[in-house]
Design a protein around this motif. Structure first.
Motif, PDB file in Angstrom:
ATOM      1  N   UNK A  88       0.911  -1.086  -0.204  1.00  0.00           N
ATOM      2  CA  UNK A  88       0.072  -0.119   0.323  1.00  0.00           C
ATOM      3  C   UNK A  88       0.876   1.359  -0.094  1.00  0.00           C
ATOM      4  N   UNK A  89       1.071   1.284  -0.978  1.00  0.00           N
ATOM      5  CA  UNK A  89       2.009   2.602  -1.479  1.00  0.00           C
ATOM      6  C   UNK A  89       2.291   3.607  -1.381  1.00  0.00           C
ATOM      7  N   UNK A  90       0.566   4.420  -0.585  1.00  0.00           N
ATOM      8  CA  UNK A  90       0.129   5.455  -0.064  1.00  0.00           C
ATOM      9  C   UNK A  90      -0.131   5.137   1.272  1.00  0.00           C
ATOM     10  N   UNK A  91       0.056   4.233   1.678  1.00  0.00           N
ATOM     11  CA  UNK A  91       0.159   4.143   3.072  1.00  0.00           C
ATOM     12  C   UNK A  91       1.106   4.312   3.603  1.00  0.00           C
ATOM     13  N   UNK A  92       2.234   3.779   3.127  1.00  0.00           N
ATOM     14  CA  UNK A  92       3.285   3.477   3.117  1.00  0.00           C
ATOM     15  C   UNK A  92       4.392   4.890   2.790  1.00  0.00           C
ATOM     16  N   UNK A  93       3.661   5.404   2.303  1.00  0.00           N
ATOM     17  CA  UNK A  93       4.283   7.194   1.629  1.00  0.00           C
ATOM     18  C   UNK A  93       4.202   7.943   3.400  1.00  0.00           C
ATOM     19  N   UNK A  94       2.980   7.486   4.245  1.00  0.00           N
ATOM     20  CA  UNK A  94       2.103   8.363   4.821  1.00  0.00           C
ATOM     21  C   UNK A  94       2.848   7.778   5.644  1.00  0.00           C
TER      22      UNK A  94
END
Length: 135
Positions: free
Chosen positions: A113-119
């Motif tokens: 989950x790239x968005x969650x990882x970045x967040x």
């Protein structure tokens, strides 16, 4: 599976060569072999393949493991872009976006989950490569 950017670059060069041969583009039009030398395409493909294999082999999707794979592919791409053998640099705005999109899509395809990882890192999703990227 996300298609690697060099596939698109090869197709662009082939299309341009056909248009030049057909007379619909002038012969001096860029897009011939010097835009994306085969050595650049091969080494970029190889670096992205290593990234795919590494991401596929991750047993756990920890932040450290995922960011480690991203760091290694970005550093490999930095070296490719700087390599004078290719007459570089070759990774400009469009190529950068394609490479970043490819990295993002490859991670997603393997359950990240790239968005969650970045967040969790306090960065924008599109910035996961920025820490190491020279191109």
């Amino acid at each position: 599976m996300a298609s690697r950017p060099p596939e698109k670059w090869r197709a662009y060069m082939a299309d341009t060569a056909r248009e030049v041969a057909a007379g619909t583009l002038p012969p001096e039009c860029p897009g011939a072999a010097d835009l994306y030398p085969e050595s650049l395409l091969r080494t970029t493909d190889a670096a992205l393949e290593v990234f795919e294999v590494e991401v596929r082999a991750l047993r756990e999707l920890s932040e450290e493991a995922v960011f480690g794979a991203v760091e290694r592919v970005v550093l490999a791409l930095n070296a490719i872009d700087r390599d004078e053998q290719h007459g570089g640099p070759h990774f400009f705005t469009e190529e950068r976006e394609e490479l970043c999109d490819y990295i993002d899509l490859t991670l997603i395809e393997h359950g990240v989950d790239v968005a969650a990882l970045a967040a969790r890192r306090g960065i924008d999703r599109g910035a996961i490569t920025d820490r190491w990227r020279d191109w």
